[in-house]
Motif scaffolding. Structure first.
Motif, PDB file in Angstrom:
ATOM      1  N   VAL A  11       0.866  -1.186   0.000  1.00 35.61           N
ATOM      2  CA  VAL A  11       0.000   0.000   0.000  1.00 35.61           C
ATOM      3  C   VAL A  11       0.901   1.233   0.000  1.00 35.61           C
ATOM      4  O   VAL A  11       1.384   1.675   1.042  1.00 35.61           O
ATOM      5  CB  VAL A  11      -0.951   0.000   1.215  1.00 35.61           C
ATOM      6  CG1 VAL A  11      -1.865   1.220   1.163  1.00 35.61           C
ATOM      7  CG2 VAL A  11      -1.781  -1.276   1.232  1.00 35.61           C
ATOM      8  N   ALA A  12       1.135   1.771  -1.191  1.00 33.60           N
ATOM      9  CA  ALA A  12       1.957   2.972  -1.327  1.00 33.60           C
ATOM     10  C   ALA A  12       1.129   4.233  -1.136  1.00 33.60           C
ATOM     11  O   ALA A  12       1.656   5.268  -0.728  1.00 33.60           O
ATOM     12  CB  ALA A  12       2.636   2.984  -2.692  1.00 33.60           C
ATOM     13  N   ALA A  13      -0.172   4.153  -1.427  1.00 33.25           N
ATOM     14  CA  ALA A  13      -1.058   5.312  -1.234  1.00 33.25           C
ATOM     15  C   ALA A  13      -1.072   5.703   0.237  1.00 33.25           C
ATOM     16  O   ALA A  13      -1.061   4.829   1.114  1.00 33.25           O
ATOM     17  CB  ALA A  13      -2.473   4.965  -1.702  1.00 33.25           C
ATOM     18  N   PRO A  14      -1.080   7.002   0.550  1.00 31.66           N
ATOM     19  CA  PRO A  14      -1.018   7.430   1.955  1.00 31.66           C
ATOM     20  C   PRO A  14      -2.215   6.938   2.765  1.00 31.66           C
ATOM     21  O   PRO A  14      -3.368   7.119   2.369  1.00 31.66           O
ATOM     22  CB  PRO A  14      -0.987   8.962   1.858  1.00 31.66           C
ATOM     23  CG  PRO A  14      -1.533   9.289   0.512  1.00 31.66           C
ATOM     24  CD  PRO A  14      -1.144   8.153  -0.383  1.00 31.66           C
ATOM     25  N   ALA A  15      -1.933   6.330   3.907  1.00 33.91           N
ATOM     26  CA  ALA A  15      -2.979   5.700   4.711  1.00 33.91           C
ATOM     27  C   ALA A  15      -3.780   6.698   5.535  1.00 33.91           C
ATOM     28  O   ALA A  15      -4.778   6.320   6.150  1.00 33.91           O
ATOM     29  CB  ALA A  15      -2.381   4.637   5.619  1.00 33.91           C
ATOM     30  N   PHE A  16      -3.373   7.976   5.569  1.00 34.67           N
ATOM     31  CA  PHE A  16      -4.209   8.970   6.253  1.00 34.67           C
ATOM     32  C   PHE A  16      -5.347   9.440   5.362  1.00 34.67           C
ATOM     33  O   PHE A  16      -6.270  10.123   5.813  1.00 34.67           O
ATOM     34  CB  PHE A  16      -3.370  10.179   6.709  1.00 34.67           C
ATOM     35  CG  PHE A  16      -2.703  10.926   5.584  1.00 34.67           C
ATOM     36  CD1 PHE A  16      -3.417  11.811   4.791  1.00 34.67           C
ATOM     37  CD2 PHE A  16      -1.354  10.765   5.339  1.00 34.67           C
ATOM     38  CE1 PHE A  16      -2.804  12.494   3.761  1.00 34.67           C
ATOM     39  CE2 PHE A  16      -0.729  11.455   4.310  1.00 34.67           C
ATOM     40  CZ  PHE A  16      -1.459  12.321   3.518  1.00 34.67           C
ATOM     41  N   ASP A  17      -5.287   9.091   4.081  1.00 36.96           N
ATOM     42  CA  ASP A  17      -6.345   9.439   3.132  1.00 36.96           C
ATOM     43  C   ASP A  17      -7.307   8.268   3.013  1.00 36.96           C
ATOM     44  O   ASP A  17      -6.934   7.107   3.232  1.00 36.96           O
ATOM     45  CB  ASP A  17      -5.722   9.754   1.769  1.00 36.96           C
ATOM     46  CG  ASP A  17      -6.754  10.119   0.728  1.00 36.96           C
ATOM     47  OD1 ASP A  17      -7.326  11.213   0.831  1.00 36.96           O
ATOM     48  OD2 ASP A  17      -7.000   9.306  -0.184  1.00 36.96           O
ATOM     49  N   ALA A  18      -8.554   8.549   2.669  1.00 36.37           N
ATOM     50  CA  ALA A  18      -9.579   7.501   2.611  1.00 36.37           C
ATOM     51  C   ALA A  18      -9.185   6.362   1.680  1.00 36.37           C
ATOM     52  O   ALA A  18      -9.444   5.188   1.978  1.00 36.37           O
ATOM     53  CB  ALA A  18     -10.911   8.103   2.171  1.00 36.37           C
ATOM     54  N   TRP A  19      -8.552   6.666   0.557  1.00 40.02           N
ATOM     55  CA  TRP A  19      -8.186   5.621  -0.403  1.00 40.02           C
ATOM     56  C   TRP A  19      -7.158   4.664   0.187  1.00 40.02           C
ATOM     57  O   TRP A  19      -7.341   3.453   0.186  1.00 40.02           O
ATOM     58  CB  TRP A  19      -7.673   6.251  -1.684  1.00 40.02           C
ATOM     59  CG  TRP A  19      -7.107   5.276  -2.668  1.00 40.02           C
ATOM     60  CD1 TRP A  19      -5.831   5.225  -3.147  1.00 40.02           C
ATOM     61  CD2 TRP A  19      -7.807   4.192  -3.298  1.00 40.02           C
ATOM     62  NE1 TRP A  19      -5.678   4.190  -4.032  1.00 40.02           N
ATOM     63  CE2 TRP A  19      -6.874   3.533  -4.148  1.00 40.02           C
ATOM     64  CE3 TRP A  19      -9.108   3.700  -3.221  1.00 40.02           C
ATOM     65  CZ2 TRP A  19      -7.228   2.418  -4.913  1.00 40.02           C
ATOM     66  CZ3 TRP A  19      -9.447   2.596  -3.983  1.00 40.02           C
ATOM     67  CH2 TRP A  19      -8.520   1.971  -4.818  1.00 40.02           C
ATOM     68  N   GLY A  20      -6.047   5.204   0.701  1.00 41.71           N
ATOM     69  CA  GLY A  20      -5.018   4.345   1.278  1.00 41.71           C
ATOM     70  C   GLY A  20      -5.522   3.581   2.491  1.00 41.71           C
ATOM     71  O   GLY A  20      -5.240   2.379   2.658  1.00 41.71           O
ATOM     72  N   LEU A  21      -6.291   4.251   3.350  1.00 50.34           N
ATOM     73  CA  LEU A  21      -6.828   3.600   4.544  1.00 50.34           C
ATOM     74  C   LEU A  21      -7.752   2.446   4.165  1.00 50.34           C
ATOM     75  O   LEU A  21      -7.723   1.377   4.779  1.00 50.34           O
ATOM     76  CB  LEU A  21      -7.572   4.615   5.403  1.00 50.34           C
ATOM     77  CG  LEU A  21      -8.231   4.067   6.678  1.00 50.34           C
ATOM     78  CD1 LEU A  21      -7.198   3.448   7.604  1.00 50.34           C
ATOM     79  CD2 LEU A  21      -9.005   5.175   7.399  1.00 50.34           C
ATOM     80  N   ALA A  22      -8.566   2.647   3.131  1.00 54.35           N
ATOM     81  CA  ALA A  22      -9.485   1.583   2.701  1.00 54.35           C
ATOM     82  C   ALA A  22      -8.717   0.339   2.258  1.00 54.35           C
ATOM     83  O   ALA A  22      -9.160  -0.792   2.496  1.00 54.35           O
ATOM     84  CB  ALA A  22     -10.368   2.084   1.562  1.00 54.35           C
ATOM     85  N   GLN A  23      -7.556   0.542   1.639  1.00 54.91           N
ATOM     86  CA  GLN A  23      -6.777  -0.618   1.184  1.00 54.91           C
ATOM     87  C   GLN A  23      -6.147  -1.365   2.361  1.00 54.91           C
ATOM     88  O   GLN A  23      -6.065  -2.590   2.368  1.00 54.91           O
ATOM     89  CB  GLN A  23      -5.706  -0.172   0.190  1.00 54.91           C
ATOM     90  CG  GLN A  23      -6.239   0.620  -0.995  1.00 54.91           C
ATOM     91  CD  GLN A  23      -7.504   0.029  -1.591  1.00 54.91           C
ATOM     92  OE1 GLN A  23      -7.506  -1.122  -2.049  1.00 54.91           O
ATOM     93  NE2 GLN A  23      -8.590   0.792  -1.592  1.00 54.91           N
ATOM     94  N   VAL A  24      -5.695  -0.628   3.381  1.00 55.75           N
ATOM     95  CA  VAL A  24      -5.170  -1.267   4.586  1.00 55.75           C
ATOM     96  C   VAL A  24      -6.278  -2.069   5.273  1.00 55.75           C
ATOM     97  O   VAL A  24      -6.079  -3.215   5.702  1.00 55.75           O
ATOM     98  CB  VAL A  24      -4.581  -0.226   5.551  1.00 55.75           C
ATOM     99  CG1 VAL A  24      -4.159  -0.880   6.864  1.00 55.75           C
ATOM    100  CG2 VAL A  24      -3.384   0.479   4.916  1.00 55.75           C
TER     101      VAL A  24
END
Length: 306
Positions: A11-24
């Motif tokens: 998960v390279a997308a930032p996890a503080f954003d909804a997109w990255g968090l959704a992937q985590v």
């Protein structure tokens, strides 16, 4: 998007954003393994894919661009053949970038379009991305989209309208009060788009990005996508700015590729060759980089204020 149980997911997308968090969270829900880094680094990302034999990679579009910009020998040093799905969201994915990625890494690219307010709107799979580069895809099961004009009437295929989405995942409103516009149970995303003959959605930009120049409606995204296809353009943003004569005008900000010989006249001539004359940017500024936020969205206000 073919999520599966036990997935190893970079998960390279930032996890503080909804997109990255959704992937985590998707990894947690499916008993998978999420591989995270504090900051994005293009070489470290492909190295992580190779080391963990990851099947999936979550990104925002600018990350694809930066991975592709790695020297060929650096990319070749990391075997990413394990990837079966690369999911991108958070900002616009230019068609030329999608095609370049699939040419380099295989047909594994999925483009997700949605928002915090409406959740999932559309998904484009690799077949869609090949057939119609730049598309945001079609609505998934349980989601409906409609494109409406200012009077709330549905527009015909090929015509630009405001994007409205209906599903069971809409938000309940902002904490400070208020919400998005709702028509017939469908909520506005705040974007403009069009549908092709096969029902694929193309997002033209924010509804407040459209400008009126000399009486003509202009969408900066159309010119931006065209210039992104130019082989001598590494990155580009097109914005609307105030103009005393025409009310508003298009201004292009271009990051030239290495070895580029482009000048302002060449950029304008390229646009003029492919689009109507009134869509040619009246100013072209060459810059070292396009300002973006952590999710890859262009900071257009910063450019307008230059």
């Amino acid at each position: 998007i073919p999520y599966r149980v036990g997935l190893t997911y970079v998960v390279a997308a930032p996890a503080f954003d909804a997109w990255g968090l959704a992937q985590v969270l998707m990894c947690a829900l499916t008993g998978g393994t999420a591989v995270l880094r504090r900051r994005f680094d293009p070489e470290a990302t492909v190295a992580a894919v190779a080391e963990h034999r990851a099947l999936a990679l979550a990104v925002v579009p600018v990350m694809l661009q930066r991975i592709l910009a790695l020297p060929p020998e650096v990319r070749a040093a990391h075997d990413c053949s394990s990837l079966t799905m690369v999911v991108s969201s958070g900002s616009a994915l230019p068609g030329s970038l999608a095609t370049a990625w699939m040419d380099a890494f295989g047909d594994n690219l999925y483009n997700f379009y949605g928002s915090t307010e409406v959740a999932a709107a559309t998904v484009a799979d690799p077949t869609d991305m090949r057939a119609a580069p730049g598309t945001a895809g079609r609505p998934p099961l349980g989601t409906e989209i409609r494109l409406l004009d200012e009077e709330g009437n549905e527009v015909a295929p090929g015509e630009v309208g405001r994007i409205f989405v209906g599903n069971r995942m809409q938000f309940d409103g902002y904490t400070g009060g208020g919400s998005k516009e709702v028509v017939g149970g469908l909520m506005s995303t705040g974007d403009l788009g069009r549908l092709d003959a096969d029902g694929r959605l193309f997002v033209e930009g924010r509804d407040d990005d459209m400008i009126v120049s000399g009486g003509e409606n202009l969408f900066p995204r159309e010119v931006e996508d065209l210039l992104a296809d130019h082989p001598e353009v590494a990155d580009v943003a097109v914005v609307g700015v105030e103009d005393e004569e025409f009310g508003q005008r298009l201004a292009a900000f271009v990051v030239p590729a290495d070895g580029s010989t482009l000048d302002e006249d060449a950029v304008r001539a390229f646009v003029r060759t492919h689009l109507a004359t009134y869509k040619v940017p009246r100013s072209v500024t060459f810059v070292d980089e396009i300002p973006r936020n952590a999710t890859g969205k262009i900071l257009r206000r910063v450019l307008v204020e230059r």
